[in-house]
Design a protein around this motif. Structure first.
Motif, PDB file in Angstrom:
ATOM      1  N   ALA A 126     -39.432   0.912  65.541  1.00  0.00           N
ATOM      2  CA  ALA A 126     -40.771   1.197  65.014  1.00  0.00           C
ATOM      3  C   ALA A 126     -40.919   2.678  64.675  1.00  0.00           C
ATOM      4  O   ALA A 126     -41.470   3.035  63.636  1.00  0.00           O
ATOM      5  CB  ALA A 126     -41.834   0.771  66.020  1.00  0.00           C
ATOM      6  N   GLN A 127     -40.425   3.541  65.547  1.00  0.00           N
ATOM      7  CA  GLN A 127     -40.491   4.975  65.267  1.00  0.00           C
ATOM      8  C   GLN A 127     -39.634   5.324  64.058  1.00  0.00           C
ATOM      9  O   GLN A 127     -40.019   6.142  63.229  1.00  0.00           O
ATOM     10  CB  GLN A 127     -40.044   5.775  66.489  1.00  0.00           C
ATOM     11  CG  GLN A 127     -41.051   5.746  67.610  1.00  0.00           C
ATOM     12  CD  GLN A 127     -40.534   6.402  68.888  1.00  0.00           C
ATOM     13  OE1 GLN A 127     -39.336   6.501  69.107  1.00  0.00           O
ATOM     14  NE2 GLN A 127     -41.463   6.827  69.726  1.00  0.00           N
ATOM     15  N   GLY A 128     -38.454   4.696  63.962  1.00  0.00           N
ATOM     16  CA  GLY A 128     -37.593   4.927  62.808  1.00  0.00           C
ATOM     17  C   GLY A 128     -38.252   4.472  61.514  1.00  0.00           C
ATOM     18  O   GLY A 128     -38.161   5.157  60.489  1.00  0.00           O
ATOM     19  N   LEU A 129     -38.930   3.323  61.544  1.00  0.00           N
ATOM     20  CA  LEU A 129     -39.642   2.848  60.359  1.00  0.00           C
ATOM     21  C   LEU A 129     -40.750   3.824  59.970  1.00  0.00           C
ATOM     22  O   LEU A 129     -40.990   4.065  58.791  1.00  0.00           O
ATOM     23  CB  LEU A 129     -40.243   1.466  60.607  1.00  0.00           C
ATOM     24  CG  LEU A 129     -39.291   0.283  60.528  1.00  0.00           C
ATOM     25  CD1 LEU A 129     -39.976  -0.989  61.013  1.00  0.00           C
ATOM     26  CD2 LEU A 129     -38.748   0.092  59.130  1.00  0.00           C
ATOM     27  N   VAL A 140     -37.190  -2.350  53.402  1.00  0.00           N
ATOM     28  CA  VAL A 140     -36.647  -2.793  54.693  1.00  0.00           C
ATOM     29  C   VAL A 140     -37.494  -3.935  55.256  1.00  0.00           C
ATOM     30  O   VAL A 140     -36.964  -4.957  55.700  1.00  0.00           O
ATOM     31  CB  VAL A 140     -36.572  -1.622  55.710  1.00  0.00           C
ATOM     32  CG1 VAL A 140     -36.327  -2.129  57.119  1.00  0.00           C
ATOM     33  CG2 VAL A 140     -35.484  -0.645  55.315  1.00  0.00           C
ATOM     34  N   VAL A 141     -38.804  -3.792  55.219  1.00  0.00           N
ATOM     35  CA  VAL A 141     -39.688  -4.832  55.738  1.00  0.00           C
ATOM     36  C   VAL A 141     -39.545  -6.110  54.914  1.00  0.00           C
ATOM     37  O   VAL A 141     -39.423  -7.203  55.470  1.00  0.00           O
ATOM     38  CB  VAL A 141     -41.158  -4.346  55.767  1.00  0.00           C
ATOM     39  CG1 VAL A 141     -42.119  -5.489  56.039  1.00  0.00           C
ATOM     40  CG2 VAL A 141     -41.332  -3.258  56.815  1.00  0.00           C
ATOM     41  N   LEU A 142     -39.514  -5.977  53.588  1.00  0.00           N
ATOM     42  CA  LEU A 142     -39.393  -7.169  52.745  1.00  0.00           C
ATOM     43  C   LEU A 142     -38.040  -7.854  52.909  1.00  0.00           C
ATOM     44  O   LEU A 142     -37.951  -9.070  52.920  1.00  0.00           O
ATOM     45  CB  LEU A 142     -39.622  -6.812  51.274  1.00  0.00           C
ATOM     46  CG  LEU A 142     -41.055  -6.437  50.910  1.00  0.00           C
ATOM     47  CD1 LEU A 142     -41.120  -5.932  49.478  1.00  0.00           C
ATOM     48  CD2 LEU A 142     -42.000  -7.609  51.121  1.00  0.00           C
ATOM     49  N   VAL A 172     -31.301   2.025  55.975  1.00  0.00           N
ATOM     50  CA  VAL A 172     -30.510   1.512  57.104  1.00  0.00           C
ATOM     51  C   VAL A 172     -29.669   2.632  57.706  1.00  0.00           C
ATOM     52  O   VAL A 172     -29.548   2.749  58.929  1.00  0.00           O
ATOM     53  CB  VAL A 172     -29.636   0.312  56.659  1.00  0.00           C
ATOM     54  CG1 VAL A 172     -28.613  -0.045  57.708  1.00  0.00           C
ATOM     55  CG2 VAL A 172     -30.525  -0.878  56.339  1.00  0.00           C
ATOM     56  N   ARG A 173     -29.106   3.471  56.854  1.00  0.00           N
ATOM     57  CA  ARG A 173     -28.317   4.593  57.361  1.00  0.00           C
ATOM     58  C   ARG A 173     -29.196   5.536  58.184  1.00  0.00           C
ATOM     59  O   ARG A 173     -28.800   5.987  59.265  1.00  0.00           O
ATOM     60  CB  ARG A 173     -27.661   5.343  56.191  1.00  0.00           C
ATOM     61  CG  ARG A 173     -26.604   6.340  56.652  1.00  0.00           C
ATOM     62  CD  ARG A 173     -25.838   6.935  55.510  1.00  0.00           C
ATOM     63  NE  ARG A 173     -26.779   7.591  54.609  1.00  0.00           N
ATOM     64  CZ  ARG A 173     -26.520   7.876  53.337  1.00  0.00           C
ATOM     65  NH1 ARG A 173     -25.363   7.558  52.826  1.00  0.00           N
ATOM     66  NH2 ARG A 173     -27.412   8.470  52.586  1.00  0.00           N
ATOM     67  N   ALA A 177     -28.785   6.188  62.203  1.00  0.00           N
ATOM     68  CA  ALA A 177     -28.631   7.553  62.735  1.00  0.00           C
ATOM     69  C   ALA A 177     -29.676   7.828  63.803  1.00  0.00           C
ATOM     70  O   ALA A 177     -29.391   8.430  64.844  1.00  0.00           O
ATOM     71  CB  ALA A 177     -28.728   8.568  61.593  1.00  0.00           C
ATOM     72  N   ARG A 178     -30.911   7.373  63.544  1.00  0.00           N
ATOM     73  CA  ARG A 178     -32.002   7.576  64.498  1.00  0.00           C
ATOM     74  C   ARG A 178     -31.699   6.865  65.825  1.00  0.00           C
ATOM     75  O   ARG A 178     -31.875   7.425  66.903  1.00  0.00           O
ATOM     76  CB  ARG A 178     -33.302   7.063  63.900  1.00  0.00           C
ATOM     77  CG  ARG A 178     -34.445   6.890  64.863  1.00  0.00           C
ATOM     78  CD  ARG A 178     -34.946   8.229  65.355  1.00  0.00           C
ATOM     79  NE  ARG A 178     -35.913   8.041  66.401  1.00  0.00           N
ATOM     80  CZ  ARG A 178     -37.100   8.590  66.426  1.00  0.00           C
ATOM     81  NH1 ARG A 178     -37.473   9.381  65.443  1.00  0.00           N
ATOM     82  NH2 ARG A 178     -37.908   8.385  67.422  1.00  0.00           N
ATOM     83  N   LEU A 179     -31.193   5.636  65.751  1.00  0.00           N
ATOM     84  CA  LEU A 179     -30.908   4.880  66.966  1.00  0.00           C
ATOM     85  C   LEU A 179     -29.740   5.502  67.742  1.00  0.00           C
ATOM     86  O   LEU A 179     -29.754   5.522  68.964  1.00  0.00           O
ATOM     87  CB  LEU A 179     -30.611   3.407  66.621  1.00  0.00           C
ATOM     88  CG  LEU A 179     -31.786   2.634  66.052  1.00  0.00           C
ATOM     89  CD1 LEU A 179     -31.350   1.220  65.647  1.00  0.00           C
ATOM     90  CD2 LEU A 179     -32.948   2.577  67.023  1.00  0.00           C
ATOM     91  N   HIS A 180     -28.737   6.016  67.032  1.00  0.00           N
ATOM     92  CA  HIS A 180     -27.627   6.677  67.722  1.00  0.00           C
ATOM     93  C   HIS A 180     -28.067   8.012  68.311  1.00  0.00           C
ATOM     94  O   HIS A 180     -27.666   8.384  69.398  1.00  0.00           O
ATOM     95  CB  HIS A 180     -26.446   6.894  66.750  1.00  0.00           C
ATOM     96  CG  HIS A 180     -25.691   5.645  66.478  1.00  0.00           C
ATOM     97  ND1 HIS A 180     -24.972   4.973  67.445  1.00  0.00           N
ATOM     98  CD2 HIS A 180     -25.540   4.921  65.339  1.00  0.00           C
ATOM     99  CE1 HIS A 180     -24.418   3.903  66.903  1.00  0.00           C
ATOM    100  NE2 HIS A 180     -24.755   3.841  65.628  1.00  0.00           N
TER     101      HIS A 180
END
Length: 185
Positions: A126-129, A140-142, A172-173, A177-180
């Motif tokens: 959610a924060q990344g979005l 991304v949402v669609l 997505v990239r 990156a945000r999740l890593h």
């Protein structure tokens, strides 16, 4: 005028009105409504405003019929894109951080209790979005939440398929990156 048209459609189902999805009493079936709600929620609309968003999509479908315009070829995809556009409009008017908690509440499914790991992942996604540009967040949402194919997204947004693919790739990239970076995955 819309009320009269809707009443006539209900009074004379034998005249073929049931064949046209826009002439039915409710232009959105249950699955389409769930998709619209999900797109609105993932686009940042708070839970309390979801019914209004669904009604806006219905209204636009009815207005389209009332003006004599042809029904969308794929009502479900059209409704998802309209919902996405509504969400973007709402999103631009509100501050992103004020809505994070409401977005997460809209994403939770009460029938499936989530573990701590999935909660952390949901927060991070959610924060990344929130950090993505509007156009990237929309595709991304669609694509991943409304489950529309790239071709449908491109048609509905009026952009080339390559543009949709490029936006998806970049988004997505950035999310990966945000999740890593946050050591979530």
């Amino acid at each position: 005028m819309l009320r009269g048209r809707a009443r006539r459609g209900r009074e004379t189902p034998q005249d073929g009105a049931g064949d046209d999805p826009l002439s039915a009493a409710d232009p959105l079936d249950a699955a389409q409504e769930r998709r619209v709600r999900a797109v609105l929620a993932l686009g940042g609309v708070p839970q309390a405003d979801l019914p209004d968003g669904v009604q806006q999509v219905r209204l636009r479908l009815l207005e389209r019929a009332a003006t004599g315009r042809e029904a969308p070829r794929d009502v479900s995809a059209w409704a998802a894109v309209v919902a996405s556009n509504l969400a973007m409009d709402w999103h631009r008017a509100k501050r992103r951080q004020e809505r994070l908690g409401e977005r997460l509440a809209a994403l939770r499914q009460p029938a499936h209790p989530s573990g701590e790991d999935s909660s952390v992942l949901s927060v991070a996604v959610a924060q990344g979005l929130d950090e993505l540009p509007d156009a990237q967040r929309q595709v991304v949402v669609l694509r991943f939440y409304a489950d529309l194919p790239v071709r449908s997204i491109a048609e509905q947004l009026g952009v080339p398929e390559g543009t949709v693919k490029s936006r998806l790739h970049t988004a997505v990239r950035a999310l990966r990156a945000r999740l890593h970076e946050d050591e979530v995955v």
